[in-house]
Design an enzyme around this catalytic site. Structure first.
Site, PDB file in Angstrom:
ATOM      1  N   LYS A 184      37.699  42.708  29.231  1.00 48.29           N
ATOM      2  CA  LYS A 184      38.305  41.389  29.371  1.00 48.29           C
ATOM      3  C   LYS A 184      37.883  40.835  30.724  1.00 48.29           C
ATOM      4  CE  LYS A 184      41.207  39.096  30.950  1.00 48.29           C
ATOM      5  NZ  LYS A 184      41.055  37.823  31.776  1.00 48.29           N
ATOM      6  N   GLU A 259      41.353  49.382  41.077  1.00 49.87           N
ATOM      7  CA  GLU A 259      41.006  48.938  42.421  1.00 49.87           C
ATOM      8  C   GLU A 259      41.726  47.613  42.636  1.00 49.87           C
ATOM      9  OE1 GLU A 259      37.755  46.579  44.778  1.00 49.87           O
ATOM     10  OE2 GLU A 259      36.831  48.065  43.452  1.00 49.87           O
ATOM     11  N   CYS A 293      37.726  42.598  47.793  1.00 50.62           N
ATOM     12  CA  CYS A 293      38.865  43.424  48.222  1.00 50.62           C
ATOM     13  C   CYS A 293      38.565  44.221  49.481  1.00 50.62           C
ATOM     14  CB  CYS A 293      39.275  44.370  47.094  1.00 50.62           C
ATOM     15  SG  CYS A 293      39.918  43.531  45.635  1.00 50.62           S
ATOM     16  N   GLU A 394      46.829  39.619  51.944  1.00 50.53           N
ATOM     17  CA  GLU A 394      45.449  39.373  51.526  1.00 50.53           C
ATOM     18  C   GLU A 394      45.245  37.888  51.238  1.00 50.53           C
ATOM     19  OE1 GLU A 394      42.235  41.593  48.673  1.00 50.53           O
ATOM     20  OE2 GLU A 394      44.191  41.175  47.794  1.00 50.53           O
TER      21      GLU A 394
END
Length: 508
Positions: A184, A259, A293, A394
């Site tokens: 996906k 992750e 990331c 973040e």
């Protein structure tokens, strides 16, 4: 017909890729896929429902159990995976251009990144050929050995920032181990995933081994994560998305590799060349428009070189050329969407509100001819404290902060003051300190005097809120198998527990 209607009419409409071909999906609702450099619609895709996901899962399960794929000899499968790597390489030009069109990364970046991906498949094909099961010494006259069998169907939810690279980290291991997959992709960047599925099918990959379902993460992604037929879930994305999908997959006891978020600390000691540290800082923070990331988002700089570093990083940031991703001179493209641009600008406001010093950026960027694109200036804040939002949270954009430290102990305390633990970096010429800091920083990946480097042989993943499990390396390869232990006695002796039970010395 107005301009918007004309653009929509020209946009390609795609379906899911199931059982070797594109098929219709969804209930009529279409999702616009945009070029982030122009804001224009370049494709439209369905928002797949649970029935669509089930159809893809059935195809993957049938392929896994088939003689054509499931019964394929390991050497034949390795040859096929190497053939797929060659097909990938033959189509690199069209793939990296399509990736640039869809996610806005400059062509120099997509060409360099995608050029390495065929070797992901070659590495895991080599792992398949080199794999050995174990013979285990045990007490007594027994032979004990292990037998590994492919785990089954792997669900893979991929993000928008590195669409093909992150997908291939999983796909290469899936194919080499004899598993099958339903992918996906992000609704923002599905186009190269669909194209690769077609390329691999045309190159000889059996139908049903590699399926693609399209849609939103909250609907299609969740339906895939909670499907009772998955044997492993791989997800790269935000921490909250990982918690939701992971909880769903746990209900069917699927293996998981995730992750998730990150807030990479880069510790720069005063024995390291400041100019080189600045070059790495710009590369680590702004490559991919900072949408990674492992973005170098927290620079921790020793006090004696702090002012020099901040001043030089500000000047370096000013020189970065923002523009059309297809122009080879462009060094920074747009972020993925207007929503993401607004998020970056919101954090720039947080930085100002919390008392940080803006060194550069913090505003949208204007690119002539691309006024509707999602561009933002690369942003640097200095004098950032550990309790500020820009230090802890973040951002996922071209955004980094700089914080001073006195000594090694304070550098580590600041670096580890985060719920995340994906990557970290150290800049020093002191070999002992480099190893000492790398051992004590909270992270799954550490770069010493480097950044962003990866290799299919090297495990990749984090700790804490950055996820679980590892991609790449033997760690990923082995997690695509179930391990069966087989035990048999080699001594031909009669056995009867219930005869002279009291004299039996061992039960098991």
């Amino acid at each position: 017909m107005d301009i918007l209607e004309n653009l929509l009419a020209q946009a390609e409409i795609h379906g899911n890729f199931v059982d070797g071909r594109e098929v219709g999906a969804g209930d009529g609702e279409l999702i616009d896929v945009r070029n982030p450099a122009t804001g224009g619609v370049i494709a439209r895709i369905p928002n797949s429902n649970a029935a669509d996901v089930d159809r893809a899962m059935m195809s993957a399960r049938a392929a896994f159990e088939s003689r054509e794929w499931g019964g394929m000899d390991v050497r034949a499968r390795a040859r096929l995976v190497n053939k797929l790597a060659d097909a990938f390489e033959d189509n690199l030009d069209s793939l990296y251009r399509l990736e640039t069109l869809n996610n806005g990364r400059p062509v120099n970046e997509t060409r360099a990144q995608l050029g390495r991906l065929p070797d992901f498949f070659r590495y895991f094909a080599g792992m398949a050929l080199a794999r050995r099961d174990d013979v285990i010494p045990v007490e007594g006259a027994y032979l004990n050995y292990t037998l590994r069998t492919p785990i089954g169907v792997v669900a893979n939810c991929t993000p928008f920032n590195h669409p093909l690279m992150i997908m291939c980290k999983s796909l290469a291991a899936v194919l080499a181990t004899g598993c099958t997959t339903v992918v996906k992709p992000s609704e923002y960047t599905p186009l190269t995933t669909l194209k690769l599925a077609r390329i691999f099918t045309e190159a000889g990959l059996p139908n049903g081994v590699f399926n693609v379902v399209l849609g939103f993460g909250a609907t299609t992604g969740l339906a895939l994560a909670q499907h009772p037929g998955i044997n492993k879930l791989v997800l790269t994305g935000g921490t909250e998305a990982g918690r939701i999908a992971g909880a769903a997959a746990a209900r069917v006891f699927a293996h998981q590799t995730m992750e998730l978020g990150g807030k990479t600390p880069v510790m720069i000691f005063d024995d390291y060349d400041v100019d080189q540290a600045v070059n790495y800082a710009a590369f680590g923070a702004f490559i991919g428009a900072g949408q990674t990331c492992v973005c170098a988002s927290r620079h921790l700089v020793q006090e004696s070189i702090y002012d020099e570093f901040v001043e030089k990083l500000g000047r370096k940031t000013q020189t970065i050329r923002i523009g059309d991703p297809f122009n080879p001179a462009t060094q920074l493209g747009p972020v993925i969407s207007g929503k993401q641009r607004d998020r970056v600008l919101t954090y720039a406001r947080y930085g100002r509100e919390d008392g940080a010093r803006l060194v550069h950026g913090g505003v949208a960027a204007e690119v002539p001819g691309l006024e509707e694109g999602f561009f933002v200036q690369p942003t640097v804040f200095a004098d950032v404290r550990a309790d500020m939002r820009v230090f802890q949270e973040e951002v996922f954009g071209p955004f980094t902060v700089v914080t001073p430290f006195r000594d090694e102990a304070e550098a580590l305390r600041l670096a580890n003051d985060s719920p995340f633990g994906l990557a970290a970096a150290v800049r020093t010429r002191d070999v002992s300190r480099a190893h000492r800091v790398a051992a004590n920083v909270k992270a799954g990946i550490v770069w010493i005097n480097d950044h962003h480097r990866l290799d299919p042989a090297s495990p990749w993943g984090g700790v804490g809120d950055s996820g679980i499990g590892r991609e790449f390396g033997s760690e990923s390869f082995n997690d695509h198998f179930n391990t069966k232990s087989i035990m048999l006695p080699t001594a031909d002796r009669p056995f009867d527990w219930y005869k002279d039970t009291a004299t039996q010395s061992r039960l098991n």
